[in-house]
Design an enzyme around this catalytic site. Structure first.
Site, mmCIF file in Angstrom:
data_model
loop_
_atom_site.group_PDB
_atom_site.id
_atom_site.type_symbol
_atom_site.label_atom_id
_atom_site.label_comp_id
_atom_site.label_asym_id
_atom_site.label_seq_id
_atom_site.Cartn_x
_atom_site.Cartn_y
_atom_site.Cartn_z
ATOM 1 N N LYS A 196 9.182 -5.487 6.028
ATOM 2 C CA LYS A 196 7.985 -5.214 5.237
ATOM 3 C C LYS A 196 8.221 -5.708 3.819
ATOM 4 O O LYS A 196 9.155 -5.272 3.140
ATOM 5 C CB LYS A 196 7.687 -3.713 5.236
ATOM 6 N N LYS A 249 5.355 -7.581 8.348
ATOM 7 C CA LYS A 249 4.181 -7.252 7.539
ATOM 8 C C LYS A 249 4.358 -7.794 6.135
ATOM 9 O O LYS A 249 5.411 -7.566 5.550
ATOM 10 C CB LYS A 249 4.038 -5.726 7.511
HETATM 11 C C1 PBG Z 1 2.396 2.769 3.212
HETATM 12 C C2 PBG Z 1 1.712 1.548 3.733
HETATM 13 C C3 PBG Z 1 1.132 0.481 3.043
HETATM 14 C C4 PBG Z 1 0.505 -0.320 4.000
HETATM 15 C C5 PBG Z 1 0.763 0.249 5.238
HETATM 16 N N1 PBG Z 1 1.528 1.392 5.053
HETATM 17 C C6 PBG Z 1 1.018 0.216 1.600
HETATM 18 C C7 PBG Z 1 2.198 -0.044 0.784
HETATM 19 O O1 PBG Z 1 3.319 -0.198 1.275
HETATM 20 O O2 PBG Z 1 2.010 -0.068 -0.435
HETATM 21 C C8 PBG Z 1 -0.306 -1.569 3.728
HETATM 22 C C9 PBG Z 1 -1.348 -1.900 4.769
HETATM 23 C C10 PBG Z 1 -2.390 -2.894 4.359
HETATM 24 O O3 PBG Z 1 -2.360 -3.502 3.266
HETATM 25 O O4 PBG Z 1 -3.311 -3.088 5.159
HETATM 26 N N2 PBG Z 1 3.634 2.589 2.662
#
Ligand code: PBG
Length: 324
Positions: A196, A249
């Site tokens: 991520k 992601k």
């Molecule tokens: C929570 C999380 C996030 C997303 C999914 N889980 C945001 C982040 O990490 O700031 C992003 C999902 C999206 O942009 O559609 N940590």
């Protein structure tokens, strides 16, 4: 001897029937996971301005939405929660009657066959908006693990089918696996947000989930977009710690990472077509600059072609309709 005029690749592109016969990648409704934002309260349906068509829904309004998802043949949803109150530790995340826990119970009661995946993170529940415990302006790793594991356990206890940690703390998959197993949830799979990235493509999501960090950014825990080898290391560690499924992601700007993940690991691979990827297409389509349907199908097919087996996408309902 090969080559023109014997070789004519266009022969197999002449009609739709031929193209269909030789198509290498097929996008299916059964691949899709639809994100849902559940908010405390009653009769709430707040549109998210930067995500047209996406709402913060209270449980009473969530159920008709879930019914639609089930009717369209989408196999799974990914739940995010917006609690009534936030605190320093994010205790709403593991509260047995927290907003997500209640939503899981309500959904599984009405639609037992639908897979409910829960995002396991603290950022929607902490007053500072970070994904772990904060002290002196720093996000601490080890003290966060117990709270993240507790959150995953509370989701499993409420009936979640899969828990998906998204916080990017080191060791959280092991902490969750141990916690689940110690409480008899040996059969609950973990979908790790393994690679991520610290991405600006999450901007619209933070509006939807009310989870923007109140100071600094997430670069001390989420990955540097410049790194691909590091993604393999992260994925390897998560699998060693007990991840059953892995995620890359965002998706669109990271197709190379999806491909690397597919070639190097054998567990199911999920890609998250994140909020900013959705917002870009929606904005261009609203201006008449792109054909939304064609572009969305092209993007999602490309994500599968890169190697993803499943795609989390805000377009899931539209795609299910288009593929009918
Ligand atoms: C929570 C999380 C996030 C997303 C999914 N889980 C945001 C982040 O990490 O700031 C992003 C999902 C999206 O942009 O559609 N940590």
């Amino acid at each position: 001897m090969t080559g023109f005029p014997v070789d004519r690749p266009r022969r197999l592109r002449r009609t739709e029937a031929l193209r269909r016969l030789v198509r290498e990648t097929e996008l299916k409704t059964g691949d899709l996971i639809y994100p849902l934002f559940v908010i405390h309260g009653h009769n709430v349906k707040n549109p998210v301005p930067s995500l047209p068509g996406i709402y913060q829904l209270s449980i009473d309004n969530l159920l008709p939405e879930v019914e639609e998802v089930v009717g369209l043949g989408i196999p799974a949803v990914l739940l995010f929660g917006l609690p009534a109150e936030k605190d320093e530790l994010g205790s709403g995340a593991w509260s047995p009657d927290g907003v997500v826990q209640q939503a899981i119970k309500a959904i599984k009661k009405e639609f037992p066959e639908l897979l409910v995946i829960t995002d396991v993170c603290l950022c929607e529940y902490t007053s500072h908006g970070h994904c772990g415990v904060v002290s002196d302006g720093r996000v601490l790793n080890d003290p966060s693990l117990e709270f993240i594991a507790r959150t995953a356990l509370s989701h499993a206890e409420a009936g979640a089918d899969i828990v998906a940690p998204s916080d990017m703390m080191d060791g959280r998959v092991r902490a969750i696996r141990e916690k689940l197993d110690a409480h008899g949830f040996t059969e609950t799979p973990i979908l790790a947000y393994a690679a991520k990235y610290a991405s600006a493509f999450y901007g619209p999501f933070r509006e939807a989930a009310g989870s923007a960090p109140q100071f600094g950014d997430r670069r001390s825990y989420q990955m540097d977009p410049a790194n691909a080898r590091e993604a393999l290391r992260e994925i390897e560690l998560d699998i060693e710690e007990g991840a059953d499924m892995i995620m890359v992601k965002p998706a669109l700007a990271y197709l190379d990472v999806i491909r690397l993940a597919r070639e190097n690991f054998n567990c199911p691979l999920v890609a998250y077509n994140v909020s900013g990827e959705y917002a870009m297409v929606k904005a261009a389509a609203a201006n008449g600059w792109l054909d939304e349907r064609q572009v969305v199908l092209e993007i999602l097919t490309a994500i599968k072609r890169a190697g993803a087996g499943n795609i989390i996408t805000y377009f899931a309902k539209d795609v299910a309709r288009w593929l009918k």
